[in-house]
Design a protein around this motif. Structure first.
Motif, short mmCIF file in Angstrom:
data_model
loop_
_atom_site.label_atom_id
_atom_site.label_comp_id
_atom_site.label_asym_id
_atom_site.label_seq_id
_atom_site.Cartn_x
_atom_site.Cartn_y
_atom_site.Cartn_z
N LYS B 95 46.35 34.55 35.87
CA LYS B 95 47.31 35.55 35.43
C LYS B 95 46.62 36.90 35.26
CE LYS B 95 49.08 35.09 31.27
NZ LYS B 95 49.78 34.49 30.15
N ARG B 96 45.50 36.85 34.55
CA ARG B 96 44.79 38.12 34.29
C ARG B 96 43.28 37.86 34.25
NH1 ARG B 96 45.46 42.18 29.20
NH2 ARG B 96 44.39 43.92 30.18
N PRO B 97 42.59 38.36 35.27
CA PRO B 97 41.14 38.12 35.29
C PRO B 97 40.43 38.83 34.15
CG PRO B 97 41.95 38.83 37.45
CD PRO B 97 43.05 39.07 36.48
N ALA B 98 39.36 38.21 33.68
CA ALA B 98 38.64 38.73 32.51
C ALA B 98 38.16 40.17 32.70
CB ALA B 98 37.46 37.83 32.20
N LEU B 99 37.71 40.48 33.89
CA LEU B 99 37.12 41.82 34.10
C LEU B 99 38.18 42.92 34.21
CD1 LEU B 99 34.13 40.89 36.42
CD2 LEU B 99 34.01 41.74 34.08
N THR B 100 39.43 42.55 34.18
CA THR B 100 40.46 43.60 34.08
C THR B 100 40.71 43.94 32.61
OG1 THR B 100 42.26 41.98 34.02
CG2 THR B 100 41.62 42.81 36.19
N LYS B 101 40.10 43.17 31.71
CA LYS B 101 40.28 43.41 30.28
C LYS B 101 39.02 43.95 29.63
CE LYS B 101 41.38 39.06 29.61
NZ LYS B 101 41.68 37.82 28.90
N LYS B 102 37.86 43.52 30.12
CA LYS B 102 36.61 43.97 29.49
C LYS B 102 35.49 44.11 30.51
CE LYS B 102 36.48 39.41 27.41
NZ LYS B 102 36.24 38.66 26.20
N ASN B 103 34.40 44.69 30.03
CA ASN B 103 33.25 44.90 30.91
C ASN B 103 32.44 43.61 31.05
OD1 ASN B 103 33.82 47.64 31.19
ND2 ASN B 103 32.77 48.08 29.25
N ILE B 104 31.68 43.57 32.12
CA ILE B 104 30.86 42.38 32.35
C ILE B 104 29.90 42.15 31.19
CG2 ILE B 104 29.19 43.68 33.81
CD1 ILE B 104 30.15 39.98 34.21
N GLU B 105 29.39 43.24 30.59
CA GLU B 105 28.44 43.11 29.48
C GLU B 105 29.09 42.42 28.27
OE1 GLU B 105 28.97 45.95 31.15
OE2 GLU B 105 27.06 46.12 32.22
N THR B 147 32.38 32.07 43.53
CA THR B 147 33.78 31.71 43.31
C THR B 147 34.22 32.07 41.89
OG1 THR B 147 33.88 30.04 45.03
CG2 THR B 147 35.35 29.72 43.15
N THR B 148 33.37 31.77 40.92
CA THR B 148 33.69 32.13 39.54
C THR B 148 33.79 33.64 39.41
OG1 THR B 148 32.73 30.15 38.58
CG2 THR B 148 32.85 32.07 37.15
N GLY B 149 32.85 34.35 40.03
CA GLY B 149 32.85 35.81 39.97
C GLY B 149 34.17 36.38 40.46
N MET B 150 34.67 35.81 41.55
CA MET B 150 35.93 36.33 42.09
C MET B 150 37.11 35.98 41.19
SD MET B 150 37.36 36.36 45.98
CE MET B 150 35.88 36.32 46.87
N MET B 151 36.98 34.86 40.47
CA MET B 151 38.05 34.48 39.53
C MET B 151 37.98 35.28 38.23
SD MET B 151 39.64 32.09 41.24
CE MET B 151 40.68 31.18 40.14
N LEU B 152 36.86 35.96 38.04
CA LEU B 152 36.74 36.83 36.86
C LEU B 152 37.31 38.22 37.14
CD1 LEU B 152 33.06 36.09 35.71
CD2 LEU B 152 35.13 35.60 34.39
N SER B 153 37.48 38.50 38.44
CA SER B 153 37.83 39.87 38.85
C SER B 153 39.16 39.88 39.58
CB SER B 153 36.77 40.40 39.82
OG SER B 153 35.48 40.03 39.43
N ASP B 154 39.66 41.08 39.76
CA ASP B 154 40.75 41.24 40.72
C ASP B 154 40.11 41.05 42.10
OD1 ASP B 154 43.13 42.25 42.04
OD2 ASP B 154 41.86 43.99 42.46
N PRO B 155 40.57 40.08 42.88
CA PRO B 155 39.87 39.73 44.12
C PRO B 155 39.66 40.92 45.07
CG PRO B 155 41.63 38.17 43.67
CD PRO B 155 41.75 39.24 42.66
N LYS B 156 40.67 41.78 45.15
CA LYS B 156 40.56 42.91 46.08
C LYS B 156 39.44 43.84 45.61
CE LYS B 156 43.47 46.50 48.03
NZ LYS B 156 44.74 47.19 47.83
N THR B 157 39.44 44.15 44.33
CA THR B 157 38.41 45.02 43.77
C THR B 157 37.03 44.40 43.96
OG1 THR B 157 40.03 45.54 42.06
CG2 THR B 157 37.77 46.30 41.67
N PHE B 158 36.98 43.11 43.72
CA PHE B 158 35.71 42.39 43.84
C PHE B 158 35.13 42.54 45.24
CE2 PHE B 158 33.20 38.59 44.75
CZ PHE B 158 32.43 38.43 43.61
N LEU B 159 36.00 42.32 46.23
CA LEU B 159 35.52 42.39 47.63
C LEU B 159 35.09 43.81 48.00
CD1 LEU B 159 38.05 39.93 49.29
CD2 LEU B 159 35.62 39.55 48.87
N ASP B 167 25.36 46.31 42.94
CA ASP B 167 24.64 46.01 41.69
C ASP B 167 25.58 45.42 40.64
OD1 ASP B 167 22.33 46.81 42.79
OD2 ASP B 167 22.33 48.81 41.89
N HIS B 168 26.78 45.96 40.62
CA HIS B 168 27.76 45.44 39.67
C HIS B 168 28.11 43.98 40.00
CE1 HIS B 168 31.05 45.30 36.87
NE2 HIS B 168 31.91 44.99 37.84
#
Lengths: 467, 343
Positions: B95-105, B147-159, B167-168
């Motif tokens: 529904k909402r990937p974690a990285l759309t809510k907070k920073n990776i740190e 795979t987890t990384g992409m599920m943490l992000s908006d897939p389009k942004t991630f790619l 680096d990010h």
């Protein structure tokens, strides 16, 4: 290097935590057969649980690095035997004699002896009836000794590779095992049979016999020594025929190697049993004692592990550190338990094992190096408690009781093992000065609260007697 | 021919380069098990005991050679903060990937015994292990860092970031790797063998270059960690992996589970160093007739068992949830007919 913490017994999860501190370099340092590619054996106990050893979840283990090496090596044995075959070594099954024929086999380069019947521990470590049920289907009756697991293992070919040669002992050996071996023969294997004589005690009725005694004070008819030498000669000739190598100097070297390990283990037992605090757990000590039989299929690496164990124990004794409570009650253990959990349990309930009679004492004594090698092997084997009288078998335990070193005796019988059934009552009678508990080791995962209560009552009886 | 070995014994021989009685047969029966157990999917993926019971029911029904503890690949991302919807009759949907809510740190490494549905897996492993662990290997599927990384992000942004801000992406990968390691650690302690699954790293999703730069190094790092345990590690990448077949050798995986690849080509390129798992088309197992499945599986297995280091007859990806059980049975029967090594 991994630094040992304060000695104690820890569970599998705690071992996994400790394992994380071990560097990759150390993991790669220890290899069986010295092979860099596939010879790793330093794994946490969790690895073997993943591959099916379910009891490891319930057991407790020593927390030293030496113990980690020990367990990793022991649990790796099945893979090690398959790898041995894959790289062209010869895998030789040596069954029933417990300790002597492997010394001959190891005189031949790249020949690896092993004891298929030692698989009797597997159903317990795996908490599984797979091997026992299969053995029943193959004709070994349910009441037969747990060594019947070997029959199923030969049938399944998944626990060790097909041996290149099989030496099987009969006669005054364990009779259940001998029957099982005959069933294995029926599966199409071709064992070379070795007969073991019964060691008569009394000279008076057999006036025609000349008697000798071993270096360790056991009397035997001289012609039995000659007979055993001829049987070992038969083993040697079969090995010569098989390998095309015939060099008796190798046998002398093999005896020296065996003695190196035997001396180490003798020192470990002495240190462990005589120290004020128990420096090492009884379960690990049992595994160490059985390692004398064949070094778990890589004698050199096993000896190296045992040297590390010896150093660990020495250090603990010097520092006055132990793994059990200081008031743990010293007991003797008679007949090895196929269920490792029992050794944990007895210690948890307040005992400390300070003497053992695991029917393998022929593998614990040094082999004489200044006489003819086959004669030396025969004389060492003639110390075997399995082939003599019950009185001889428990003599050392009785001495321990007389000296006040042993306050109780635990006998673990195997249901269906005729040897146990006939002997236990006699042992109990001979050890009447201290509390003796005889229990039947139940089938895997079968230790009940009732059995625990019996052991707890035994411990309490010893405690009361000491007061 | 008569089976001599249990699935555990069979798998044990495979991983030490010995031929078992017959090839291992492990179609990826994951959430399909809920159908066999007549269980709501939501119960399957939110209740560890239910997941294990469904898997055991599937083993009893089909007689295949491993239990598969798995529902979907978002499990670690969820524990790291991605939000999901949980339909009753379908798998969780992001529904909402974690990285759309907070920073990776700000994203924390999950505690597997505590966070979100990771304990469900651990409970399922524990239950299955206690029930069948002496007879059947328990495999627990762990999403790889990519795979987890992409599920943490908006897939389009991630790619896009794989090109514009590598680096990010690497920061995301590092954190996902740590999370996967912690999860594997508890999986092993519970008694299961981790399988690394990286479906979003397939060439159906990303280029071979992106795979090489962002997925492979972290697959390898995770596999290196697991090799410390002297475990034999399965890497599963579904979809098309033909363009990255050579790269798969660099992962260090001991067994590789493949999907849309010519099996003979995979055997040629990989089988000297890896055991091959695969690769029956999952749309065929769902929609073909039993007769067609029987013939095609036999052809596949006949080729597969020629693989040098060993072979597991499997589906290329998960058996679709609604697959007719008759088709799965046919798959297994076909493999059992022709997959023998012993006389």
């Amino acid at each position: 290097m991994f630094e040992d913490l304060k000695p104690k017994k820890i569970n599998l999860t705690e071992w996994s935590h400790q394992f994380r501190k071990i560097s990759d370099q150390i993991i790669k340092k220890y290899k069986y057969y010295g092979n860099q590619d596939w010879g790793i054996y330093l794994s946490p106990l969790a690895t073997f649980m993943v591959y099916g050893a379910r009891q490891l979840k319930r057991l407790k283990f020593d927390n030293s690095f030496a113990a980690l090496r020990l367990w990793g090596f022991v649990f790796n044995e099945s893979e090690r035997l398959f790898r041995a075959k894959q790289v062209g070594k010869k895998v030789i099954a040596t069954m029933g004699d417990l300790g002597t024929i492997p010394v001959i086999v190891m005189s031949f380069p790249d020949c690896i002896p092993f004891y298929p019947e030692c698989i009797w521990w597997t159903p317990f470590f795996n908490e599984s009836f797979i091997l026992l049920d299969m053995a029943t289907k193959l004709g070994a009756p349910e009441p037969a000794c747990f060594s019947r697991a070997a029959l199923a293992a030969f049938y399944k070919k998944a626990y060790f590779p097909k041996p290149d040669l099989i030496f099987a002992s009969t006669g005054a050996s364990c009779d259940d095992y001998s029957c099982i071996m005959q069933l294995i023969e029926g599966l199409g294997y071709n064992p070379i049979w070795i007969e073991i004589p019964f060691r008569r005690k009394s000279r008076s009725y057999f006036v025609a016999d000349d008697y000798e005694h071993t270096k360790w004070g056991i009397d035997y008819p001289k012609r039995f020594e000659t007979y055993l030498m001829s049987e070992y000669e038969k083993v040697w000739q079969n090995m010569v025929e098989f390998t095309d190598i015939n060099n008796r100097n190798y046998l002398a070297k093999s005896i020296k190697n065996a003695n190196r390990l035997r001396k180490l283990v003798e020192n470990i037992k002495k240190l462990s049993y005589e120290a004020e605090l128990a420096p090492f757990p009884g379960l690990e000590l049992m595994v160490i004692e059985f390692g004398n039989l064949y070094g778990y299929a890589d004698f050199d690496e096993w000896t190296d592990i045992i040297e590390m164990v010896y150093e660990t124990i020495s250090e603990r004794v010097q520092k006055g550190e132990g793994v059990l409570n200081p008031d743990a009650l010293p007991i003797a253990w008679v007949t090895p338990s196929p269920d490792p959990y029992l050794l944990n349990l007895v210690e948890d309930l307040g005992c400390r094992i300070v003497a053992t009679e695991y029917v393998i004492n022929q593998a614990l004594v040094e082999i004489e190096e200044d006489i003819e090698p086959f004669q030396a092997l025969a004389r060492s084997f003639l110390n075997a408690s399995l082939i003599g009288s019950t009185e001889q078998r428990v003599r050392r335990i009785i001495e321990g009781v007389e000296h006040g070193r042993i306050l109780g005796v635990l006998i673990t019988n195997m249901l269906g093992c005729s040897h146990c059934a006939m002997e236990t009552r006699l042992i109990q009678q001979m050890l009447s000065k201290v509390p003796v508990l005889s229990i039947d080791v139940p089938a895997p995962f079968g230790i009940t609260e009732q059995l625990k209560s019996r052991i707890a009552a035994f411990v309490e009886t010893i405690r009361c007697a000491r007061r | 021919m008569r089976e001599t070995l249990t699935p555990r014994e069979r798998f044990g021989l495979l991983v030490i380069d010995e031929k078992p009685d017959r090839c291992n047969i492990i179609p990826l029966v994951t959430s399909h098990a809920a159908e066999i157990a007549r269980m709501k999917l939501k119960k399957y993926y939110t209740n560890g005991e239910a997941m294990a019971r469904a898997q055991i029911a599937a083993i009893e029904e089909y007689g295949h050679d491993a239990i598969s503890i798995f529902s979907e690949v978002g499990i670690i991302a969820e524990a790291m903060g991605s939000d999901f919807d949980y339909p009753d009759d379908d798998l969780p949907v992001i529904k909402r990937p974690a990285l759309t809510k907070k920073n990776i740190e700000d994203i924390k490494i999950p505690v597997p015994k505590r966070d979100k549905r990771l304990p469900v897996y651990l409970e399922a492993i524990g239950y299955a292990y206690q029930s069948l662990g002496d007879k059947v290997p328990i495999l627990a599927y762990v999403p790889a860092p990519f795979t987890t990384g992409m599920m943490l992000s908006d897939p389009k942004t991630f790619l896009i970031q794989t090109i514009r801000d590598p680096d990010h992406i690497k920061k995301i990968m590092e954190k996902s790797l740590q999370a996967a390691i912690e999860f594997c650690y508890d999986i092993i302690d519970a008694g299961a063998l981790p399988i690394i699954v990286d479906p979003l790293a397939s060439s159906s999703v990303v280029s071979p270059k992106a795979y090489k730069n962002f997925a492979l190094p972290y697959e390898r790092a995770l596999i290196d960690f697991l090799h410390r345990y002297d475990l034999d590690i399965i890497l599963h990448i579904c979809g098309n992996t033909e363009p990255i077949l050579d790269l798969l050798l660099e992962t260090g995986a001991d067994l590789v589970s493949l999907d849309q690849v010519d099996l003979s080509l995979a055997i040629e390129k990989l089988s000297k160093r890896m055991r091959i798992i695969g690769n029956f088309d999952t749309s065929k197992i769902a929609f073909s007739s039993p007769e067609e499945i029987m013939e095609e599986v036999k052809n596949m297995v006949k080729r597969g068992i020629k693989s040098k280091k060993g072979y597991i007859a499997s589906t290329g990806c998960e058996v679709p949830i609604k697959t007719p059980p008759e088709n799965v049975r046919t798959f297994i029967n076909a493999a059992k007919e022709v997959g023998w090594y012993w006389e």
